[in-house]
Scaffold this active site. Structure first.
Site, short mmCIF file in Angstrom:
data_model
loop_
_atom_site.label_atom_id
_atom_site.label_comp_id
_atom_site.label_asym_id
_atom_site.label_seq_id
_atom_site.Cartn_x
_atom_site.Cartn_y
_atom_site.Cartn_z
N ASP A 35 0.86 -1.18 0.00
CA ASP A 35 0.00 0.00 0.00
C ASP A 35 0.91 1.24 0.00
OD1 ASP A 35 -2.31 1.65 0.58
OD2 ASP A 35 -1.54 1.76 2.64
N ASP B 182 -0.25 5.25 0.90
CA ASP B 182 -0.47 6.22 1.98
C ASP B 182 -0.56 5.53 3.34
OD1 ASP B 182 -0.58 7.97 -0.10
OD2 ASP B 182 -2.62 8.65 0.25
N ASP C 272 -2.00 -0.51 5.88
CA ASP C 272 -2.42 0.04 7.17
C ASP C 272 -3.92 0.29 7.29
OD1 ASP C 272 -2.43 2.22 5.30
OD2 ASP C 272 -2.62 3.56 7.02
O1 LIG Z 1 -8.33 7.25 1.00
C1 LIG Z 1 -7.15 7.57 1.21
O2 LIG Z 1 -6.79 8.04 2.30
C2 LIG Z 1 -6.04 7.33 0.21
C3 LIG Z 1 -5.59 5.89 0.39
O3 LIG Z 1 -4.50 5.55 -0.47
P1 LIG Z 1 -3.73 4.13 -0.29
O4 LIG Z 1 -4.62 3.05 -0.85
O5 LIG Z 1 -3.52 3.97 1.21
O6 LIG Z 1 -2.42 4.28 -1.03
O7 LIG Z 1 -6.38 7.57 -1.17
C4 LIG Z 1 -6.94 8.79 -1.60
O8 LIG Z 1 -6.25 9.92 -1.11
C5 LIG Z 1 -4.91 10.10 -1.63
C6 LIG Z 1 -4.31 11.33 -0.99
O9 LIG Z 1 -4.34 11.26 0.39
C7 LIG Z 1 -4.93 10.25 -3.14
O10 LIG Z 1 -3.60 10.36 -3.60
C8 LIG Z 1 -5.62 9.05 -3.77
O11 LIG Z 1 -5.78 9.24 -5.17
C9 LIG Z 1 -6.98 8.82 -3.13
O12 LIG Z 1 -7.53 7.61 -3.63
#
Ligand SMILES: O=C(O)[C@@H](COP(=O)(O)O)O[C@H]1O[C@H](CO)[C@@H](O)[C@H](O)[C@H]1O
Length: 301
Positions: free
Chosen positions: A43, A45, A248
């Site tokens: 993953d 973020d 996470d």
């Molecule tokens: O819902 C969320 O917190 C994150 C989750 O991303 P991960 O699947 O943890 O890489 O994804 C959204 O937000 C990101 C910015 O914080 C954006 O970059 C993503 O495009 C968006 O899907």
């Protein structure tokens, strides 16, 4: 145990035989021959990237070691392909990657069979629903039921930047959705349950990342995309790979439940996460890329 005589276990014997400086033998750690057919799924973020700053510096040593050992690192994220391409290049990766919570898989030429790579050398596999259909279902249920939510399709680039902390150019890439919609829920928990049921009826599913709810086709998800790539690896190499996954958030549960070894990274969010007891799971004490490295130390160290 009788065959180990006075020693309590094979582990105890190996510990005694090891030089004092050696890493203690652990029955569940992957051996070096297992690591030869290993795929690592990650993953972004809150895992490889810090939740707030998107920094991955604390993971640099492990990124280098995976590269040196030719272990494919496969990004598995809710981010868009436009966002991941930039990071993939910055990390110098040549492995496939999975975007929009498993709705799309992106294959380099070396992973293609029947697919014809485009002029950049990549082929895209779409498992999920189109963004257009997802938006039209969302707009229809909002109009008929009066649900209060806002998705990226309702946001300007500036609003995406405000909600995520991304700069304007990265927010623009996050806005380029192809097969999933992140949204901010602004209604009650009861309304959310009704919303979820209505979406199931329309062939869509909801999941949750660190910041947003996500809507995508019910034929996708981070676990299904892994299963697809494991099958492809088997076809290409004639053996099933061993898999390790790190994540996470709640949207990472299907990934962590579909790999051979899993790392649940301590999250910044307040959602409690439960993983099936059958999973070989390590839970980190540290967050973000420091926790990511801690998880790899545990299974591969
Ligand atoms: O819902 C969320 O917190 C994150 C989750 O991303 P991960 O699947 O943890 O890489 O994804 C959204 O937000 C990101 C910015 O914080 C954006 O970059 C993503 O495009 C968006 O899907």
């Amino acid at each position: 145990m009788a065959r180990y005589g006075v020693f309590k276990s094979k582990e105890a014997i190996l510990m005694l035989l090891s030089p004092i400086t050696a890493i203690p033998y652990r029955a569940d750690a992957m051996t070096s021959s297992q690591q030869k057919a290993l795929l690592v799924f990650t993953d972004l973020d809150g895992s490889l990237l810090d939740h707030a700053t998107y920094d991955y510096t604390p993971a640099m040593a492990w990124l280098e070691r995976l590269r040196e050992d030719s272990i494919p690192l496969i990004i598995n994220t809710s981010k868009t392909a436009a966002e991941v391409v930039v990071l993939h290049q910055a990390l110098g990766l040549d492995s496939p990657f999975i975007t929009e919570n498993g709705a799309s898989i992106h294959l380099p030429a070396s992973w293609c069979l029947d697919e014809t790579p485009d002029e950049r050398g990549w082929a895209d596999i779409v498992l999920g629903e189109s963004y257009r259909r997802i938006r039209s279902v969302l707009e229809a249920v909002r109009a008929t039921e009066g649900f209060k939510f806002r998705g990226f399709g309702d946001f300007s680039i500036e609003e995406v930047a405000d909600h995520t902390g991304l700069d304007a150019s990265d927010a623009e890439l996050a806005h380029l959705r192809e097969a999933s919609e992140p949204l901010v829920w602004e209604d009650t928990d009861e309304a959310l349950e009704r919303f979820r049921l209505l979406l199931i009826g329309a062939g869509l599913t909801t999941t949750r990342g660190g910041r947003f709810y996500h809507v995508l086709g019910d034929n996708s998800g981070k676990g299904r995309a892994i299963a697809w790539l494991v099958d492809r690896y088997h076809l290409l190499k004639g053996q099933r790979p061993l898999t390790l996954g790190l994540g996470d958030g709640p949207n990472d549960v299907p990934m962590l439940e579909s790999v051979d070894r899993a790392v649940l990274i301590r999250g910044e969010h307040d959602v409690s996460i439960s993983i099936a007891e059958t999973v070989q799971l390590y839970t980190t004490t540290q967050k973000g890329p420091a926790g990511w490295s801690e998880g790899l130390d545990h299974w591969l160290g």
